[in-house]
Design an enzyme around this catalytic site. Structure first.
Site, PDB file in Angstrom:
ATOM      1  CG  HIS A 178      46.169  27.761 -84.769  1.00 53.36           C
ATOM      2  ND1 HIS A 178      46.328  26.529 -84.111  1.00 53.36           N
ATOM      3  CD2 HIS A 178      45.474  27.330 -85.935  1.00 53.36           C
ATOM      4  CE1 HIS A 178      45.479  25.601 -84.683  1.00 53.36           C
ATOM      5  NE2 HIS A 178      45.028  26.028 -85.749  1.00 53.36           N
ATOM      6  CG  ASP A 209      35.989  34.011 -79.909  1.00 52.03           C
ATOM      7  OD1 ASP A 209      35.492  33.971 -79.139  1.00 52.03           O
ATOM      8  OD2 ASP A 209      35.813  34.875 -80.781  1.00 52.03           O
ATOM      9  CD  GLU A 241      33.217  36.964 -78.646  1.00 52.67           C
ATOM     10  OE1 GLU A 241      33.033  36.761 -80.023  1.00 52.67           O
ATOM     11  OE2 GLU A 241      34.144  36.282 -78.087  1.00 52.67           O
TER      12      GLU A 241
HETATM   13  P1  FAD Z   1      51.775  29.680 -82.217  1.00 52.28           P
HETATM   14  O1  FAD Z   1      51.238  30.379 -83.202  1.00 52.28           O
HETATM   15  O2  FAD Z   1      52.379  28.379 -82.550  1.00 52.28           O
HETATM   16  O3  FAD Z   1      52.684  30.593 -81.404  1.00 52.28           O
HETATM   17  C1  FAD Z   1      52.248  31.986 -81.335  1.00 52.28           C
HETATM   18  C2  FAD Z   1      53.732  32.825 -80.736  1.00 52.28           C
HETATM   19  O4  FAD Z   1      53.766  32.379 -79.327  1.00 52.28           O
HETATM   20  C3  FAD Z   1      54.816  32.636 -81.236  1.00 52.28           C
HETATM   21  O5  FAD Z   1      55.541  33.813 -81.324  1.00 52.28           O
HETATM   22  C4  FAD Z   1      55.457  31.516 -80.802  1.00 52.28           C
HETATM   23  O6  FAD Z   1      56.893  31.495 -80.990  1.00 52.28           O
HETATM   24  C5  FAD Z   1      55.144  31.776 -79.367  1.00 52.28           C
HETATM   25  N1  FAD Z   1      54.973  30.563 -78.543  1.00 52.28           N
HETATM   26  C6  FAD Z   1      54.250  29.133 -79.087  1.00 52.28           C
HETATM   27  N2  FAD Z   1      54.192  28.533 -77.935  1.00 52.28           N
HETATM   28  C7  FAD Z   1      55.147  29.201 -76.997  1.00 52.28           C
HETATM   29  C8  FAD Z   1      55.475  28.824 -75.545  1.00 52.28           C
HETATM   30  N3  FAD Z   1      55.184  27.407 -74.962  1.00 52.28           N
HETATM   31  N4  FAD Z   1      55.867  29.603 -74.785  1.00 52.28           N
HETATM   32  C9  FAD Z   1      56.509  30.656 -75.406  1.00 52.28           C
HETATM   33  N5  FAD Z   1      56.179  31.184 -76.525  1.00 52.28           N
HETATM   34  C10 FAD Z   1      55.535  30.267 -77.401  1.00 52.28           C
HETATM   35  N6  FAD Z   1      43.199  34.738 -79.764  1.00 52.28           N
HETATM   36  C11 FAD Z   1      42.608  35.293 -79.086  1.00 52.28           C
HETATM   37  O7  FAD Z   1      42.959  36.027 -78.099  1.00 52.28           O
HETATM   38  N7  FAD Z   1      41.179  35.188 -79.015  1.00 52.28           N
HETATM   39  C12 FAD Z   1      40.496  34.120 -80.012  1.00 52.28           C
HETATM   40  O8  FAD Z   1      39.253  34.207 -79.820  1.00 52.28           O
HETATM   41  C13 FAD Z   1      41.057  33.730 -80.813  1.00 52.28           C
HETATM   42  N8  FAD Z   1      40.475  32.749 -81.970  1.00 52.28           N
HETATM   43  C14 FAD Z   1      41.423  32.205 -82.658  1.00 52.28           C
HETATM   44  C15 FAD Z   1      40.652  31.525 -83.649  1.00 52.28           C
HETATM   45  C16 FAD Z   1      41.719  30.691 -84.571  1.00 52.28           C
HETATM   46  C17 FAD Z   1      40.656  29.987 -85.637  1.00 52.28           C
HETATM   47  C18 FAD Z   1      42.733  31.115 -84.631  1.00 52.28           C
HETATM   48  C19 FAD Z   1      43.507  30.353 -85.736  1.00 52.28           C
HETATM   49  C20 FAD Z   1      43.298  31.719 -83.845  1.00 52.28           C
HETATM   50  C21 FAD Z   1      42.648  32.414 -82.828  1.00 52.28           C
HETATM   51  N9  FAD Z   1      43.049  33.185 -81.837  1.00 52.28           N
HETATM   52  C22 FAD Z   1      42.430  33.878 -81.009  1.00 52.28           C
HETATM   53  C23 FAD Z   1      44.802  33.623 -81.942  1.00 52.28           C
HETATM   54  C24 FAD Z   1      45.582  32.645 -81.255  1.00 52.28           C
HETATM   55  O9  FAD Z   1      45.548  32.939 -79.808  1.00 52.28           O
HETATM   56  C25 FAD Z   1      47.006  32.861 -81.601  1.00 52.28           C
HETATM   57  O10 FAD Z   1      47.132  32.409 -82.743  1.00 52.28           O
HETATM   58  C26 FAD Z   1      48.125  32.054 -80.605  1.00 52.28           C
HETATM   59  O11 FAD Z   1      49.292  32.635 -81.266  1.00 52.28           O
HETATM   60  C27 FAD Z   1      47.749  30.648 -80.374  1.00 52.28           C
HETATM   61  O12 FAD Z   1      48.129  29.712 -81.484  1.00 52.28           O
HETATM   62  P2  FAD Z   1      49.496  28.620 -81.260  1.00 52.28           P
HETATM   63  O13 FAD Z   1      49.100  27.866 -79.881  1.00 52.28           O
HETATM   64  O14 FAD Z   1      49.119  27.699 -82.359  1.00 52.28           O
HETATM   65  O15 FAD Z   1      50.773  29.455 -81.037  1.00 52.28           O
END
Ligand code: FAD
Length: 542
Positions: A124, A185, A296
């Protein structure tokens, strides 16, 4: 920049030193924006001298899971849908030891390749942060997830896999009448992904972001070591990893703080036409005792029929007055508040809410209320996801911009941006709310402006197909960033994305040196999370 080479040499890892001497550990040297072209990018510098031998070398590893070397396009895609970097392989680990072995193997091959590793949670990210060009993407979701352990004592917590989704944690902990205290969120994100950033939502004013609600982590470092860390044990790694943009280790387990969960929530929205009145009320609420549980807000620019839209899920307190409300094309600011409650205590709840609302200065006819379950409220964004997916609008490019603005400059920001740079919010919501930074732990890697109250401002834009939306939104985002820089607002990006060493250094400010030192200590060859584009993979000699 401090010398990472010296930092590394101070580390007492003789075995490691026997094999490697670092020649380079540098930051991204140029200002090329590899993400500007929404195609499958191929940066010009080849990362490997003999990439054809790499897959066969991985095949020699004994793993519980497996590698795939074909059909890897999904690993070159993320929610942002702007950056696309093809990896050379995807690891589907079943065990923590698969991750550790893979990293050690890449270290072993460091003299002949510039292979990097990106953990991918749910992908994400917005700008390729979970991708690894011609490197290895670790599909964290395939990691075996032992059942969550919930400690239901005086200091309750849950032990979860780093690949666990927050929505699953919510459902599991509720069985014990407990739940995490700080959220995002949207809950279909992984623990490892949000803890690498911060995890901020409307509860952060009271509990801090998600990274401040963690007791312990298990991490596989860039040396391939599996380390348990906490405030008491390996504290430097613990705080480095929290908000560390995946630079120091891959989170494989996390112990997350829990609190008592309520069953229902009262969800309230009110409107303002003056930004200063709106922000004063927000700041008043986040500083009050016995305040709401979630606070918020969002900006409404050039939208008609707003209150009519709300009526599908919210009820006006005074339907007649509400039907007479007209925004006259003004910019409006919506304050959104939630109080958690147990239905048996509804009378006390209503009194508390009435008192809190009586202290606010919103437009009286715009008071709207709703009552939903705790789960429905926390998982609210998933409903939008389902609707957007059904219309094919979830997988469009998302050029989001998230900023943290110090309270002392939020009026300047609002005046300069809303209605001036941003003339409507037809591309998506614009969130804006303050948090008490005094409640945040300043030992993590997360960077914020240096004031006690800071605002999160999130431009959550979608670029619709068949329009020039992406270019227009990205230009607008740049105008906002330029405005912040010119007015010297002291803004910081959240979910940051930069292209040059100078920009990263400016982002981290006084924390930069610590960040670089931690990199040399825990990921000396800069193998991890290359998609953040902070450090460049080092070359080693045997
Ligand atoms: P990825 O996108 O897969 O990874 C994000 C980063 O972390 C990359 O650099 C990856 O290499 C690293 N990573 C992934 N897994 C690990 C692990 N296990 N250990 C170490 N590094 C790792 N954020 C907020 O703070 N508040 C919000 O309200 C919020 N709302 C969101 C709503 C939506 C619809 C979306 C799409 C995102 C939102 N986000 C929000 C952002 C979200 O926190 C980030 O996208 C975050 O990266 C989580 O996504 P993911 O788990 O898919 O991680």
């Amino acid at each position: 920049m401090g010398s990472p080479v010296c930092g590394f040499l101070k580390q007492n890892n003789i075995i490691f030193l026997r094999f490697f001497a670092i020649l380079v550990l540098s930051c991204i040297p140029d200002g090329t924006n590899l993400c500007s072209n929404p195609s499958f990018d191929t940066p010009t510098i080849p990362p490997h001298s003999s990439s054809s031998s790499i897959p066969s070398s991985f095949k020699t590893l004994t793993l519980d899971g497996y590698f795939s070397f074909e059909n890897l396009k999904h690993a070159a895609k993320d929610f942002g849908n702007i950056c696309h970097y093809l990896p050379i392989a995807v690891l589907h680990p079943k065990s923590v030891s698969d991750i550790s072995s893979t990293i050690k193997h890449i270290l072993y091959m460091s003299s002949v390749t510039k292979l990097t590793v990106a953990a991918r949670g749910r992908g994400h990210s917005l700008q390729g942060q979970a991708q690894a060009y011609q490197g290895v993407v670790i599909n964290m979701e395939s990691l075996d997830r032992p059942s969550m352990y919930i400690e239901n004592g005086e200091v309750p917590y849950v032990d979860v896999s780093g690949s666990e989704l927050w929505i699953n944690i919510l459902h599991e902990t509720l069985k014990y009448g407990l739940s995490p205290k700080s959220w995002t969120d949207y809950l279909h994100l992984t623990v490892g992904g949000t803890l690498s950033n911060a995890g901020i939502s409307g509860q952060a004013f009271r509990h801090g972001p998600q990274i401040d609600n963690v007791y312990q982590l298990e991490v596989v470092t860039g040396r391939g070591e599996v380390v348990t860390c906490s405030d008491k044990e390996n504290a430097d790694l613990f705080y480095g990893v929290l908000g560390g943009l995946g630079q120091f280790g891959i989170i494989t387990r996390a112990r997350i703080s829990l609190g008592p969960a309520e069953k229902m929530v009262k969800w309230i929205r009110v409107l303002y036409s003056e930004f200063s009145t709106f922000s004063n009320d927000q700041e008043h609420l986040i500083s009050s005792n016995n305040s709401f549980d979630y606070i918020e807000g969002f900006v409404v620019i050039n939208r008609t029929g707003l209150l009519n839209n709300w009526r599908s899920s919210f009820n006006p307190k005074d339907p007649i007055q509400a039907s007479q409300f007209s925004s006259d094309g003004k910019i409006l600011y919506c304050l959104e508040m939630v109080k958690y409650f147990n239905p048996e205590k509804i009378d006390v709840l209503n009194q508390d809410i009435e008192k809190l609302l009586s202290e606010l200065n919103y437009i009286p006819s715009t008071l709207f209320l709703s009552e939903v379950s705790y789960v429905e409220f926390l998982d609210r964004a998933h409903l939008s996801e389902i609707k957007l997916r059904s219309k094919g609008l979830w997988e469009v490019p998302h050029p989001w911009l998230n900023l943290l603005i110090p309270k002392s400059r939020i009026l300047d920001f609002a005046e300069g941006v809303f209605g001036n740079i941003v003339k409507d919010n037809n591309n998506g919501p614009i969130l804006i709310y303050p948090v008490n930074k005094a409640k945040w732990n300043n030992r993590t890697s997360m960077v914020t402006p240096e004031e006690d109250i800071i605002y999160l401002v999130a431009f959550l834009s979608s670029a619709l197909p068949g329009t020039d939306g992406l270019e227009h939104i990205m230009t607008q985002n740049q105008h906002i960033l330029d405005f912040c820089a010119k007015a010297q607002l002291g803004a910081k990006q959240y979910l940051p994305h930069y292209h040059t060493q100078d920009e990263w250094q400016a982002h981290f400010g006084t924390q930069w040196e610590t960040f670089v030192q931690r990199k040399s200590a825990y990921d000396p060859l800069a193998i991890l999370a290359p998609g953040q584009r902070i450090f460049q993979k080092a070359i080693s000699i045997t």
